[in-house]
Design an enzyme around this catalytic site. Structure first.
Site, PDB file in Angstrom:
ATOM      1  N   THR A  14      -3.237   4.711  -4.556  1.00  0.00           N
ATOM      2  CA  THR A  14      -3.345   4.994  -3.123  1.00  0.00           C
ATOM      3  C   THR A  14      -2.118   5.719  -2.596  1.00  0.00           C
ATOM      4  OG1 THR A  14      -4.747   3.050  -2.790  1.00  0.00           O
ATOM      5  CG2 THR A  14      -3.649   3.938  -0.855  1.00  0.00           C
ATOM      6  N   VAL A  15      -0.924   5.217  -2.961  1.00  0.00           N
ATOM      7  CA  VAL A  15       0.303   5.800  -2.414  1.00  0.00           C
ATOM      8  C   VAL A  15       0.596   7.162  -3.044  1.00  0.00           C
ATOM      9  CG1 VAL A  15       2.779   5.501  -2.091  1.00  0.00           C
ATOM     10  CG2 VAL A  15       1.244   3.532  -1.894  1.00  0.00           C
ATOM     11  N   ARG A  47      -5.016   8.853 -16.870  1.00  0.00           N
ATOM     12  CA  ARG A  47      -6.168   9.696 -17.182  1.00  0.00           C
ATOM     13  C   ARG A  47      -6.064  11.012 -16.408  1.00  0.00           C
ATOM     14  NH1 ARG A  47      -9.652   9.555 -12.944  1.00  0.00           N
ATOM     15  NH2 ARG A  47      -9.427   7.850 -11.434  1.00  0.00           N
ATOM     16  N   GLU A 127      12.910   3.500   1.320  1.00  0.00           N
ATOM     17  CA  GLU A 127      12.380   3.220   2.657  1.00  0.00           C
ATOM     18  C   GLU A 127      10.984   2.607   2.599  1.00  0.00           C
ATOM     19  OE1 GLU A 127      12.514   2.367   6.117  1.00  0.00           O
ATOM     20  OE2 GLU A 127      14.009   3.963   5.946  1.00  0.00           O
ATOM     21  N   GLY A 132       6.313  -0.524   5.171  1.00  0.00           N
ATOM     22  CA  GLY A 132       5.520   0.693   5.162  1.00  0.00           C
ATOM     23  C   GLY A 132       6.154   1.852   5.903  1.00  0.00           C
ATOM     24  N   GLY A 185      -9.647  -4.710   1.543  1.00  0.00           N
ATOM     25  CA  GLY A 185      -8.566  -4.128   0.763  1.00  0.00           C
ATOM     26  C   GLY A 185      -7.181  -4.491   1.258  1.00  0.00           C
ATOM     27  N   GLU A 188      -5.136  -8.552  -2.304  1.00  0.00           N
ATOM     28  CA  GLU A 188      -5.539  -8.346  -3.690  1.00  0.00           C
ATOM     29  C   GLU A 188      -6.549  -9.410  -4.108  1.00  0.00           C
ATOM     30  OE1 GLU A 188      -4.555  -5.814  -5.443  1.00  0.00           O
ATOM     31  OE2 GLU A 188      -2.960  -5.060  -4.144  1.00  0.00           O
ATOM     32  N   LYS A 203      10.851  -8.393   0.407  1.00  0.00           N
ATOM     33  CA  LYS A 203      11.315  -7.492   1.466  1.00  0.00           C
ATOM     34  C   LYS A 203      12.488  -8.092   2.227  1.00  0.00           C
ATOM     35  CE  LYS A 203       6.560  -5.844   1.889  1.00  0.00           C
ATOM     36  NZ  LYS A 203       5.318  -5.941   2.692  1.00  0.00           N
ATOM     37  N   GLY A 307      -0.728   1.033   3.588  1.00  0.00           N
ATOM     38  CA  GLY A 307      -1.712   2.106   3.653  1.00  0.00           C
ATOM     39  C   GLY A 307      -1.150   3.409   3.139  1.00  0.00           C
TER      40      GLY A 307
END
Length: 447
Positions: A14-15, A47, A127, A132, A185, A188, A203, A307
């Site tokens: 995702t990131v 992949r 950061e 996030g 989502g 997990e 954190k 996100g």
């Protein structure tokens, strides 16, 4: 010197995909701000991806990418604490600057990684590892550099905040909301790191080191999750003018004349905070960090804590900082790190050995829920035990019986040392009139 800065992205989840999209979408803006072309030359993926530009080399050998001459900055977004560490150390060894979103790796191995980066005159930027898209690392390291931080409190896990918000607003039980968080989502399949506070503790360890100039000490963070929070307690807290949030706290204690109690509190746990506090009104999956410093006072930083967009934004903010550093170099000294802020905000040799206080030394207020037989003298016995332990009561609420002959008594206390509360609860639970374990949730006025 080439005008291009070459990036490698390790991990195309995702990131990683979000970073590629951000660069493609904002390429002209990035060049206008940095004066350099920023190009992705290699990506690390298990992949081959058909949606990746053919000019970008795709490689499953991450160690080879970290050593490639065709890379200036390595972006690590694969996660974990084993392969990710090896790859980052390889990149540093080969003179690459590193950008990472890996809070677990830094919290547990950051002291070693940062020292190795200093030794090799490169920088590890992170950061995206905390909150996030909120630029809290830059704020703590740079904007508040002239301030002495007294304490900070943060909603630094969006999953836990979503769960607590839904329980309060919709009266839904914990298990039900957790299942939805997994479907959306936010959590997990194994939600342990989120609901037990481990993610927030990673954190918090980073924030505390930057705030107080101490080495990273994740293993000393007190950690308590939200799995035991019930709708009953959420509703009682509301009735008393509070909301329950899952918070991380880093607090500097001067010992109040007793040097044995001087040090830093590092703790993650559910907390009652006043309903009208700004932090109490940060809902859903949003993150927020409240910092109290001198002379500035309280400042709040709020936004999306996870996100693709938020995290990619934080990753690229670090990339832009490094691009500017690389752009200022000349001659053979391409990797000189002297223009950059120290990794943990303080010059490495100036990090202090301030002790991390043990759990029993922590000082907070408390919410207590005591279930007792509805008989004369019960309340007097409870209040006497608290008084004998030096614990001052702020409020008492007696509720209607949940079971025949049994009543819940809700007590709010003023701040007290944890060890005193432990002894008091032990004595209360030994009373013959008490029918169950005492429920305790910490309380903080954020004053």
């Amino acid at each position: 010197m080439s005008n291009s800065i070459k990036l490698a992205i390790l991990g195309l989840g995702t990131v990683g995909t979000g970073v590629i999209n951000l660069i493609n979408d904002n390429l002209d803006e990035l060049k206008r701000r940095s004066g350099r072309d920023i190009i992705i030359t290699e990506v690390g993926t298990r992949r081959q991806r058909d949606d990746i530009d053919t000019s970008i080399m795709q490689n499953s050998d991450l160690m080879a990418i970290a050593a490639s001459d065709n890379v200036d900055i390595v972006i690590e977004v694969i996660g974990g604490t084993t392969l990710a560490k090896d790859v980052i150390m390889q990149a540093i060894k080969n003179g690459k600057h590193v950008v990472t979103a890996n809070k677990a790796l830094l919290a547990e191995h950051g002291n070693e990684i940062f020292a190795f980066a200093e030794e090799n005159n490169v920088h590890v930027a992170y950061e995206a590892a905390v909150a996030g898209g909120i630029p809290i690392i830059k704020v703590m390291r740079e904007a508040l550099a002239a301030n002495k931080v007294d304490w900070l409190a943060g909603i630094i896990n969006g999953t836990g905040n979503f769960i607590m918000t839904e329980m309060r607003d919709k009266g839904r039980p914990f298990a039900d909301v957790l299942e939805e968080a997994q479907e959306l989502g936010y959590a997990e399949a194994d939600p342990t790191f989120d609901v037990e506070g481990i993610d927030a503790a990673h954190k918090l360890a980073l924030l505390a080191s930057i705030a107080f100039g101490i080495p990273l000490q994740f293993d000393k963070v007190y950690c308590e999750g939200i799995t035991g929070i019930t709708l009953q307690d959420v509703n009682y807290a509301e009735e008393l003018g509070y909301r329950i949030k899952h918070l991380g706290f880093a607090v500097r204690r001067d010992g109040q004349g007793n040097s044995d109690d001087a040090g830093v509190e590092l703790r993650v746990h559910p907390t009652l905070i006043p309903q009208d506090a700004l932090l109490a009104n940060v809902n859903g999956v949003k993150n927020a960090v409240l910092v109290n410093s001198h002379p500035l006072g309280q400042t709040l930083y709020c936004g999306d804590g996870a996100g693709a967009g938020a995290t990619a934004s934080a990753v690229m903010a670090d990339v832009m900082d490094l691009v500017r550093v690389l752009g200022s170099k000349s001659g053979d000294n391409q990797n000189n790190n002297g223009h950059h802020v120290p990794h943990l905000a303080f010059i490495p040799e100036q990090l202090s050995d301030t002790p991390i206080l043990r759990a029993e030394q922590m000082i907070t207020g408390y919410y207590l829920r005591v279930h007792a037989y509805d008989s004369p003298g019960v309340l007097a016995d409870i209040t006497r035990i608290l008084s004998d332990a030096g614990i001052n009561i702020d409020a008492i609420l007696q509720k209607p019986a949940h079971k025949v002959g049994q009543v819940p008594v809700i007590i709010l206390t003023l701040p007290v040392v944890e060890s005193q509360m432990n002894l008091a609860i032990e004595k209360i639970e030994k009373l013959e009139t008490i029918t169950d374990k005492v429920v305790r949730i910490r309380l903080d006025e954020l004053a």
